[in-house]
Write a protein that holds these residues in place. Sequence first.
Motif, short mmCIF file in Angstrom:
data_model
loop_
_atom_site.label_atom_id
_atom_site.label_comp_id
_atom_site.label_asym_id
_atom_site.label_seq_id
_atom_site.Cartn_x
_atom_site.Cartn_y
_atom_site.Cartn_z
N ILE A 31 0.85 -1.19 0.00
CA ILE A 31 0.00 0.00 0.00
C ILE A 31 0.89 1.24 0.00
CG2 ILE A 31 -1.76 1.28 1.28
CD1 ILE A 31 -2.65 -1.39 2.47
N PRO A 32 0.66 2.20 -0.92
CA PRO A 32 1.49 3.43 -0.96
C PRO A 32 1.41 4.19 0.37
CG PRO A 32 0.12 3.24 -2.92
CD PRO A 32 -0.35 2.18 -1.99
N GLU A 33 2.47 4.91 0.69
CA GLU A 33 2.53 5.64 1.96
C GLU A 33 1.41 6.67 2.10
OE1 GLU A 33 6.36 7.30 2.65
OE2 GLU A 33 7.40 5.36 2.68
N ASN A 34 1.00 7.27 0.99
CA ASN A 34 -0.03 8.32 1.05
C ASN A 34 -1.44 7.78 0.83
OD1 ASN A 34 0.19 7.67 -1.66
ND2 ASN A 34 0.11 9.79 -2.37
N PHE A 35 -1.59 6.46 0.88
CA PHE A 35 -2.88 5.81 0.58
C PHE A 35 -3.98 6.31 1.50
CE2 PHE A 35 -5.91 2.24 1.11
CZ PHE A 35 -6.30 2.08 -0.20
N ARG A 36 -3.75 6.26 2.80
CA ARG A 36 -4.78 6.68 3.74
C ARG A 36 -5.05 8.18 3.64
NH1 ARG A 36 -4.88 4.89 10.07
NH2 ARG A 36 -4.54 2.87 9.04
N TRP A 86 -7.49 8.91 0.81
CA TRP A 86 -8.87 8.58 1.16
C TRP A 86 -9.42 9.58 2.18
CZ3 TRP A 86 -12.46 5.52 -0.91
CH2 TRP A 86 -12.05 4.56 -1.83
N LYS A 87 -8.59 10.02 3.11
CA LYS A 87 -9.05 11.00 4.10
C LYS A 87 -9.45 12.30 3.41
CE LYS A 87 -7.91 13.33 8.42
NZ LYS A 87 -8.40 14.63 7.94
N ALA A 88 -8.64 12.73 2.43
CA ALA A 88 -8.96 13.95 1.68
C ALA A 88 -10.29 13.78 0.94
CB ALA A 88 -7.83 14.28 0.71
N LEU A 89 -10.53 12.59 0.41
CA LEU A 89 -11.79 12.33 -0.28
C LEU A 89 -12.98 12.43 0.68
CD1 LEU A 89 -13.16 11.33 -2.98
CD2 LEU A 89 -13.04 9.04 -1.97
N PHE A 90 -12.86 11.81 1.84
CA PHE A 90 -13.95 11.84 2.81
C PHE A 90 -14.12 13.24 3.41
CE2 PHE A 90 -13.10 7.14 3.12
CZ PHE A 90 -14.29 6.76 2.53
N ASP A 91 -13.05 13.99 3.52
CA ASP A 91 -13.15 15.40 3.94
C ASP A 91 -14.03 16.17 2.96
OD1 ASP A 91 -11.78 16.02 6.36
OD2 ASP A 91 -9.86 15.69 5.37
N LEU A 92 -13.77 15.97 1.67
CA LEU A 92 -14.54 16.65 0.64
C LEU A 92 -16.00 16.21 0.68
CD1 LEU A 92 -14.79 18.42 -1.92
CD2 LEU A 92 -14.09 16.39 -3.26
N VAL A 132 -8.98 2.35 4.53
CA VAL A 132 -10.07 3.19 4.03
C VAL A 132 -11.07 3.47 5.15
CG1 VAL A 132 -12.00 3.30 2.40
CG2 VAL A 132 -9.79 2.37 1.66
N LEU A 133 -11.43 2.46 5.91
CA LEU A 133 -12.36 2.65 7.02
C LEU A 133 -11.79 3.60 8.07
CD1 LEU A 133 -13.65 -1.01 7.43
CD2 LEU A 133 -14.94 0.94 6.53
N ALA A 134 -10.49 3.50 8.32
CA ALA A 134 -9.84 4.40 9.28
C ALA A 134 -9.84 5.83 8.76
CB ALA A 134 -8.41 3.92 9.55
N VAL A 168 -8.00 -0.06 -3.91
CA VAL A 168 -6.59 0.33 -4.11
C VAL A 168 -6.49 1.56 -5.01
CG1 VAL A 168 -5.58 -1.92 -3.62
CG2 VAL A 168 -6.38 -1.41 -5.94
N ASN A 169 -7.57 1.87 -5.74
CA ASN A 169 -7.62 3.09 -6.55
C ASN A 169 -8.63 4.05 -5.93
OD1 ASN A 169 -5.80 2.21 -8.66
ND2 ASN A 169 -7.41 0.80 -9.29
N CYS A 170 -8.14 5.09 -5.29
CA CYS A 170 -9.01 6.05 -4.63
C CYS A 170 -9.75 6.89 -5.68
CB CYS A 170 -8.20 6.96 -3.71
SG CYS A 170 -9.17 8.18 -2.82
N PRO A 171 -11.08 7.00 -5.60
CA PRO A 171 -11.83 7.83 -6.55
C PRO A 171 -11.41 9.30 -6.46
CG PRO A 171 -13.31 6.40 -5.32
CD PRO A 171 -11.98 6.32 -4.65
N ASN A 172 -11.67 10.02 -7.53
CA ASN A 172 -11.34 11.44 -7.57
C ASN A 172 -12.61 12.23 -7.87
OD1 ASN A 172 -10.43 14.05 -8.14
ND2 ASN A 172 -8.52 13.33 -9.03
N ASP A 173 -13.18 12.85 -6.84
CA ASP A 173 -14.41 13.61 -7.03
C ASP A 173 -14.16 14.97 -7.67
OD1 ASP A 173 -15.67 11.53 -5.78
OD2 ASP A 173 -16.32 12.67 -4.01
N LEU A 174 -12.93 15.48 -7.55
CA LEU A 174 -12.63 16.82 -8.05
C LEU A 174 -12.46 16.86 -9.57
CD1 LEU A 174 -10.19 18.15 -5.31
CD2 LEU A 174 -12.57 18.85 -5.71
N THR A 175 -11.70 15.91 -10.09
CA THR A 175 -11.42 15.92 -11.54
C THR A 175 -11.94 14.66 -12.24
OG1 THR A 175 -9.22 14.94 -11.22
CG2 THR A 175 -9.36 17.34 -11.20
N GLY A 176 -12.64 13.79 -11.50
CA GLY A 176 -13.21 12.61 -12.13
C GLY A 176 -14.32 12.98 -13.10
N LYS A 177 -14.60 12.09 -14.02
CA LYS A 177 -15.60 12.36 -15.06
C LYS A 177 -17.00 12.46 -14.47
CE LYS A 177 -13.12 10.06 -18.86
NZ LYS A 177 -11.97 9.54 -18.08
#
Length: 285
Positions: free
Chosen positions: A34-39, A42-48, A91-93, A262-271
């Motif tokens: 798991i990449p070091e910035n993985f969590r 996901w935290k940035a996504l849930f913040d948004l 992800v849950l954390a 393992v692939n975090c969604p992108n709400d900002l620039t996703g289609k």
Amino acid sequence: MNIVNKVLVGKDDWLFLTNASNRVIDQITGDYKIPENFRDKWKALFDLRKLKSQEMKFSYVYSIIPNKECVYSKELPANIKLSRHRPVFDVLAAAEGLAKTCYPLEILQEKMAYEDVYIRGDTHWNHRGAFYAYQEILNCAGVQCIDESALKFENVQIDGDLSSKLGFKTETVRGKILCPSFTCLENNNVPNIGHRVVYQNSKKGLPSCVLFRDSFSTHMLEMYAQTFGRLVCLWQPNLDYSVIEAERPDVVLSQQAERFLVNCPNDLTGKTNTEYVAEKSQQRL
């Protein structure tokens, strides 16, 4: 280990996915790095999503569909051991304190002691497993579920996405709403990502919902349609806030299969849904 055409043959005729791009076996055994910035991603996504849910005034629940391999770990070959160090727990954390989450592993493991909740020759759950998860998700959302008596279940033979690779069909349980109060208003018939379907319920006073989904939600669509007054279902991993803005739903649900985390969604620039549909249309030309 018996592997044929990306199919891992387990015990008692249970088949599992292997050698796919998401490396599900490595994920469940803890061998996936798991990449070091993985969590943090996901935290940035849930913040948004928390910010958007407050601004746009909708209740949000994020649900993770357990890997078949995690529910039926005892049916895996003896040399494959389930690890506690799986991406799902990061992800849950990351979501803690930011979003309501539902990971219905325990209820599915409880029910599988008495009946099949996934399809032996397919990567997906059956309608029984989907119903138990539906109950868990809506309980988390604070929405009244339909009763199990509203569905009729029957055994059928299907071309499982795993068993078909080995040249045979597989048995599953299929559920149908007995007295549907909903109608389908719209279906763009786009296969997989980009698919949009809209349901309207004749019963008054029911909450509205926008659902962002993947293939696991297919067995749940009629259950949700019977539950909500208006239901807009979009097959995509990221939230399309333009649709939420247009619909102004009471509830937003998003569901993803565990192996895709393992692939975090992108709400900002996703289609957007419109862009996914346009892309599919271009591919067909």
